[in-house]
Design an enzyme around this catalytic site. Structure first.
Site, PDB file in Angstrom:
ATOM      1  CE  LYS A   1       6.375  -4.762 -10.928  1.00 27.91           C
ATOM      2  NZ  LYS A   1       4.969  -4.923 -10.536  1.00 27.91           N
TER       3      LYS A   1
ATOM      4  CD  GLU B   1      14.254  -5.257 -13.653  1.00 27.46           C
ATOM      5  OE1 GLU B   1      13.590  -5.872 -14.501  1.00 27.46           O
ATOM      6  OE2 GLU B   1      14.142  -4.027 -13.459  1.00 27.46           O
TER       7      GLU B   1
ATOM      8  CE  LYS C   1       3.479   5.298 -13.016  1.00 27.07           C
ATOM      9  NZ  LYS C   1       2.680   4.364 -13.811  1.00 27.07           N
TER      10      LYS C   1
END
Length: 248
Positions: free
Chosen positions: A62, A142, A180
């Site tokens: 990542k 983040e 998802k």
């Protein structure tokens, strides 16, 4: 056990013993491991089907993918530049950018190793949970983009020589525990100019690494503002029973 699927030396021995010349790495475990693809080729003369180790090294991790986005002039959220297992690194980062932040396993995938931290009191517990889902036990942080953002993906196919094509975008904002649940195309983003910029961003990143094979470039796109951020790359065809059923 799960660890047996991550045992590269054991898999190399198996490949040699059975004269195997090609392996499909599946959709988890070592499917995004540059080390696995490299060692299978150099030690067992076997091909791991997919983008190849050089591309995996730039996209499967990542933080490496985030660096690729920055090199390609693609917007990214404020984040730590090195993985860590020290809570003070994340606490200091959160104080700089403000809460909430999102913790991600540096080598996570499939929704694992991700935790949103809204308050400092929850940091220690959620960081520990994220680290448990990281094979390396390393995470990074983040600034969290939550309100008004949609999860939009662009499927890319490349020939390894800089020629890439996109298969348009799809949206997968309906999720449960970062898995998802429902996907649809086109996305709900009404501003097609913004969607075009997202697709162009994915193409620029793919061209920069001479992308080979199939890959999914993921972004967070605001539903009303002309604003988007790179999220991650899945350097593989995404096929799971609970998602991407159109690709089965």
């Amino acid at each position: 056990s799960a660890s047996s699927y991550l045992d590269i030396p054991a898999l190399i021995t198996l490949v040699k013993a059975n004269n195997i010349d090609a392996i499909h790495p599946g959709y988890g475990f070592l499917s995004e491991s540059a080390e696995f693809a490299n060692r299978l080729w150099t030690e067992a003369n076997a091909v791991v089907i997919g983008p190849g180790w050089e591309t995996l090294a730039r996209t499967g991790d990542k933080l490496a993918a985030r660096q690729l986005a920055e090199e390609s002039a693609v917007p990214v959220l404020p984040g730590l530049r090195t993985p860590t297992n020290n809570i003070e690194d994340l606490r200091s980062f959160a104080k700089q950018v403000g809460w909430p932040i999102i913790i991600k396993a540096a080598d996570g995938g499939g929704g694992r190793g991700i935790r949103i931290v809204r308050e400092e009191v929850d940091l220690a517990d959620l960081m520990e949970r994220a680290m448990r889902e990281s094979p390396q036990g390393l995470v990074f942080g983040e600034k969290a983009a939550i309100d008004g953002f949609r999860h939009v993906e662009v499927q890319i196919v490349g020939d390894g020589h800089g020629n890439v094509r996109h298969l348009w975008e799809r949206e997968c904002s309906v999720q449960r525990r970062f898995q998802k649940v429902v996907e649809f195309a086109p996305s709900s983003i009404r501003n097609r100019e913004v969607v075009g910029r997202v697709i162009d961003a994915a193409m620029r990143m793919a061209k920069r690494v001479n992308y080979l094979s199939l890959g999914t470039f993921e972004f967070l796109v605001h539903s009303t503002k002309p604003e988007f951020y790179f999220l991650e790359v899945n350097p593989r065809l995404q096929v799971r029973s609970e998602e991407h059923t159109s690709e089965l």
